[in-house]
Scaffold this active site. Structure first.
Site, PDB file in Angstrom:
ATOM      1  N   GLY A  76       0.794  -1.118   0.206  1.00 54.46           N
ATOM      2  CA  GLY A  76       0.002  -0.091   0.303  1.00 54.46           C
ATOM      3  C   GLY A  76       0.752   0.746   0.166  1.00 54.46           C
ATOM      4  CG  ASP A  77       3.262   2.162   3.105  1.00 51.04           C
ATOM      5  OD1 ASP A  77       2.531   1.971   3.384  1.00 51.04           O
ATOM      6  OD2 ASP A  77       4.197   0.790   4.014  1.00 51.04           O
TER       7      ASP A  77
END
Length: 310
Positions: free
Chosen positions: A255-256
């Site tokens: 997600g980062d």
């Protein structure tokens, strides 16, 4: 310039085993430690993409060498503010046979308010119009829940774009600063809006995103895991973003990496479709490798990402 902010970084101690049972003695095959923290992950992927990025935030003084040595090795620019003691350690147990992952995350040390003031002063003194600020992750004990709102307001005052990737009360407060982008999943949206967590239709999701906008969000990228994502633009346009095909190796940092890919598109002033492709490709490339994706891995997947206007 892109600034990433990590207020609660971590050392991720990853343990790989072929079996893990709670309440029993377990044995593992391999373990290793990597530096972590959502903003730090974003900065490393952006640096891999050759963007001009600086990683800042708060960090424990005693074990800072794990981070600073890696930053030097990878040529990542950094400017952290240090508190006494250790940066927290997270334990991630990977049961390879069952394809399950168990996380035990530390909460972090209580932070002196003075450090937060120094960080805000640093941003006020260094941000320029057109810069991008990415604030990501949890906040340590003793930190006011308004900290991301305050950082977002500094960015707005300096005419910089503010991207916020967090949850809970600090997200609700941070929305008041009208961040350019947030990237919640459905569970996080339910938490913000105090709704039951369940499966929602596209129309229901649209209504929920409208409520997020009323709270301050400008653009909302709703993460749907293996089903891709949906981008709800502030101009009313909506896009369905697909996924790349590959073997899941590591879900940590995916997600980062998506945030990093999207931020890279903004930084390079790419069109929205390509920006969304970079976001999805970066998230997938990290999921398909042991740690965080490099530029070649990301760009190989770009063409696999479908972007459909709804």
């Amino acid at each position: 310039m892109i600034y990433t902010i990590t207020l609660n970084p971590a050392l991720d101690h990853i343990i790989e085993t072929d079996g893990f049972n709670i309440g029993e003695t377990n044995y593992y095959n391999k373990d290793y430690v990597v530096i972590g923290g959502k903003g730090i992950n974003v900065s490393i992927v952006l640096n891999n993409l050759k963007a001009n990025v600086l990683s800042t935030g708060l960090m424990g003084k005693s074990n800072q060498h794990h981070f600073t040595n890696k930053f030097k090795e990878m040529l990542v620019k950094s400017h952290f503010f240090f508190y006494p003691g250790d940066t927290r350690t997270n334990f991630k147990i990977k049961n390879l046979k069952a394809k399950q992952e168990t996380e035990i995350n530390g909460q972090g040390s209580e932070i002196d308010f003075k450090l937060l003031t120094e960080l805000k002063q640093y941003l006020s003194a260094n941000l320029d119009a057109g810069d991008i600020v990415v604030a990501a992750g949890s906040i340590p004990k003793g930190t006011p829940i308004t900290i991301y709102q305050e950082i977002g307001e500094i960015a707005a005052d300096k005419q910089a774009l503010f991207i916020l990737d967090t949850s809970k009360e600090q997200m609700i407060a941070g929305l008041k600063s009208q961040p350019y982008l947030i990237k919640p999943n459905i569970e996080e949206i339910c938490e913000i809006l105090k709704m039951p967590f369940k499966k929602y239709s596209f129309e229901e999701t649209q209504t929920m995103v409208k409520q997020l906008r009323e709270l301050g969000a400008r653009n909302v990228l709703v993460s749907q895991g293996s089903q891709g994502s949906i981008f709800f633009g502030e101009n009313g346009d909506t896009y369905k973003v697909g996924v790349a095909q590959g073997t899941l190796v590591n879900s940590v940092g995916s997600g980062d990496s998506m945030i990093a890919g999207f931020t890279y598109g903004l930084y390079k002033q790419l069109d929205l479709k390509t920006t969304l492709q970079y976001g999805a490709a970066a998230g997938a490339a990290t999921a398909f490798t042991q740690w965080l994706a490099d530029r070649n891995e990301i760009e190989k997947l770009i063409k696999e990402i479908s972007v459909e206007k709804l």
